[in-house]
Design a protein around this motif. Structure first.
Motif, short mmCIF file in Angstrom:
data_model
loop_
_atom_site.label_atom_id
_atom_site.label_comp_id
_atom_site.label_asym_id
_atom_site.label_seq_id
_atom_site.Cartn_x
_atom_site.Cartn_y
_atom_site.Cartn_z
N HIS A 131 0.82 -1.21 0.00
CA HIS A 131 0.00 0.00 0.00
C HIS A 131 0.85 1.27 0.00
O HIS A 131 0.36 2.33 -0.31
CB HIS A 131 -0.99 -0.01 1.17
CG HIS A 131 -0.35 0.00 2.52
ND1 HIS A 131 0.21 -1.12 3.08
CD2 HIS A 131 -0.17 0.99 3.40
CE1 HIS A 131 0.71 -0.82 4.26
NE2 HIS A 131 0.49 0.46 4.48
N THR A 132 2.13 1.15 0.36
CA THR A 132 3.04 2.30 0.26
C THR A 132 4.25 1.92 -0.58
O THR A 132 4.70 0.77 -0.56
CB THR A 132 3.54 2.76 1.65
OG1 THR A 132 4.24 1.69 2.26
CG2 THR A 132 2.39 3.21 2.54
N LYS A 133 4.76 2.89 -1.32
CA LYS A 133 5.98 2.68 -2.11
C LYS A 133 7.16 2.55 -1.15
O LYS A 133 7.29 3.33 -0.21
CB LYS A 133 6.22 3.87 -3.03
CG LYS A 133 5.33 3.93 -4.23
CD LYS A 133 5.69 5.09 -5.12
CE LYS A 133 5.03 6.37 -4.78
NZ LYS A 133 3.65 6.42 -4.47
N GLN A 134 8.01 1.58 -1.43
CA GLN A 134 9.23 1.44 -0.65
C GLN A 134 10.41 1.41 -1.60
O GLN A 134 10.28 1.03 -2.77
CB GLN A 134 9.19 0.16 0.19
CG GLN A 134 8.10 0.21 1.24
CD GLN A 134 8.44 -0.67 2.42
OE1 GLN A 134 8.92 -1.78 2.26
NE2 GLN A 134 8.20 -0.17 3.61
N VAL A 135 11.55 1.81 -1.08
CA VAL A 135 12.78 1.83 -1.87
C VAL A 135 13.86 1.09 -1.10
O VAL A 135 13.87 1.09 0.13
CB VAL A 135 13.19 3.29 -2.20
CG1 VAL A 135 13.60 4.05 -0.96
CG2 VAL A 135 14.26 3.34 -3.25
N CYS A 136 14.75 0.45 -1.84
CA CYS A 136 15.82 -0.33 -1.23
C CYS A 136 17.11 0.49 -1.18
O CYS A 136 17.56 1.00 -2.21
CB CYS A 136 16.05 -1.61 -2.02
SG CYS A 136 17.24 -2.74 -1.26
N LEU A 137 17.67 0.60 0.00
CA LEU A 137 18.98 1.24 0.18
C LEU A 137 19.98 0.18 0.63
O LEU A 137 19.61 -0.86 1.17
CB LEU A 137 18.92 2.34 1.23
CG LEU A 137 18.03 3.54 0.97
CD1 LEU A 137 18.22 4.58 2.08
CD2 LEU A 137 18.27 4.14 -0.38
N GLN A 187 10.28 8.43 2.08
CA GLN A 187 10.70 9.60 2.85
C GLN A 187 11.78 9.23 3.87
O GLN A 187 12.72 10.00 4.10
CB GLN A 187 9.50 10.27 3.53
CG GLN A 187 8.54 10.90 2.55
CD GLN A 187 9.23 11.87 1.59
OE1 GLN A 187 9.98 12.76 1.99
NE2 GLN A 187 8.98 11.68 0.30
N ASP A 188 11.67 8.06 4.47
CA ASP A 188 12.71 7.60 5.39
C ASP A 188 14.03 7.40 4.64
O ASP A 188 15.10 7.75 5.14
CB ASP A 188 12.31 6.28 6.07
CG ASP A 188 11.16 6.46 7.04
OD1 ASP A 188 10.90 7.61 7.49
OD2 ASP A 188 10.50 5.45 7.37
N ALA A 190 13.71 10.08 -8.90
CA ALA A 190 13.12 8.77 -9.16
C ALA A 190 11.72 8.66 -8.56
O ALA A 190 10.79 8.18 -9.20
CB ALA A 190 14.02 7.65 -8.64
N ILE A 191 11.57 9.14 -7.34
CA ILE A 191 10.26 9.10 -6.67
C ILE A 191 9.25 9.92 -7.49
O ILE A 191 8.13 9.47 -7.72
CB ILE A 191 10.36 9.62 -5.21
CG1 ILE A 191 11.17 8.65 -4.36
CG2 ILE A 191 8.96 9.86 -4.63
CD1 ILE A 191 11.57 9.20 -3.00
N SER A 192 9.64 11.10 -7.93
CA SER A 192 8.71 11.94 -8.68
C SER A 192 8.32 11.28 -10.00
O SER A 192 7.17 11.38 -10.43
CB SER A 192 9.28 13.34 -8.91
OG SER A 192 10.33 13.32 -9.84
N LEU A 193 9.23 10.57 -10.65
CA LEU A 193 8.91 9.88 -11.90
C LEU A 193 7.96 8.72 -11.66
O LEU A 193 7.02 8.50 -12.43
CB LEU A 193 10.18 9.42 -12.60
CG LEU A 193 11.03 10.53 -13.20
CD1 LEU A 193 12.38 9.98 -13.65
CD2 LEU A 193 10.30 11.20 -14.35
N VAL A 194 8.19 7.95 -10.60
CA VAL A 194 7.31 6.82 -10.29
C VAL A 194 5.92 7.34 -9.92
O VAL A 194 4.91 6.80 -10.38
CB VAL A 194 7.91 5.94 -9.17
CG1 VAL A 194 6.90 4.94 -8.63
CG2 VAL A 194 9.16 5.22 -9.69
#
Length: 182
Positions: free
Chosen positions: A30-36, A157-158, A175-179
């Motif tokens: 339900h929320t976008k997550q990104v891998c660091l 955001q984290d 990248a976030i803005s494009l997605v």
């Protein structure tokens, strides 16, 4: 002989290295997550980074980005198509197409290029081509990534707050803005 009116710097193959990286998203929840990647070298404080690495000769840049992400994070992934403004031409364009920015749907092209000066006695640069990727959602458990990294998915955001370098934050913000716009 004429000289270009545009400022130009040329590098021989010995003076540049090409890298590719990707911002790895998990869009299944339900929320976008990104891998660091978390890298802790010995006694020093650790760094939060984006996945990237050198391109092999003969390897397409997008393939290099996916390979590097999987090697470093352990997660299989694919390029994620986004709506993006670009100066590239469409394969269906005919004739002399003006060099202007146009928006296209479903692009898996690089969304950003980093040019890093490496210093030394000669001009040396590192070119980093950035892509957007999505983790494969086939239920496959990821392999272990490279030993020196710990991969962690987190809220976008984290992730922006954790990244060690401002340049990486700028890349992730784009990248976030494009997605979000696709």
């Amino acid at each position: 002989m004429a000289t270009s009116t545009f400022p130009t710097t040329q590098y021989t193959s010995e003076q540049f290295v090409e890298s590719s990286g990707a911002i790895l998203f998990d869009l299944s929840g339900h929320t976008k997550q990104v891998c660091l990647l978390y890298h802790q070298p010995g006694e020093e404080p650790g760094e939060w980074l984006l996945a990237k690495g050198r391109r092999n000769h003969g390897e397409p840049r997008g393939s290099a980005a996916l390979r590097e992400v999987q090697e470093e994070t352990g997660y299989p992934c694919h390029l994620y198509p986004v709506r993006m403004a670009t100066r590239t031409t469409d394969p269906t364009d005919t004739g002399n197409v003006p060099d202007v920015v146009r928006s296209h749907l479903n692009l898996t092209e690089p969304f950003m290029l980093t040019v890093r000066e490496l210093g030394g006695s000669e001009a040396n640069v590192k070119l980093i081509w950035w892509y957007i990727a999505e983790v494969d959602s086939d239920g496959t458990k990821p392999a272990k990534g490279e030993e020196q990294f710990t991969a962690q998915f987190m809220d976008c955001q984290d992730a922006l707050q954790k990244l060690t370098y401002q340049g990486d934050r700028d890349i992730l913000e784009r990248a976030i803005s494009l997605v979000e716009g696709s």
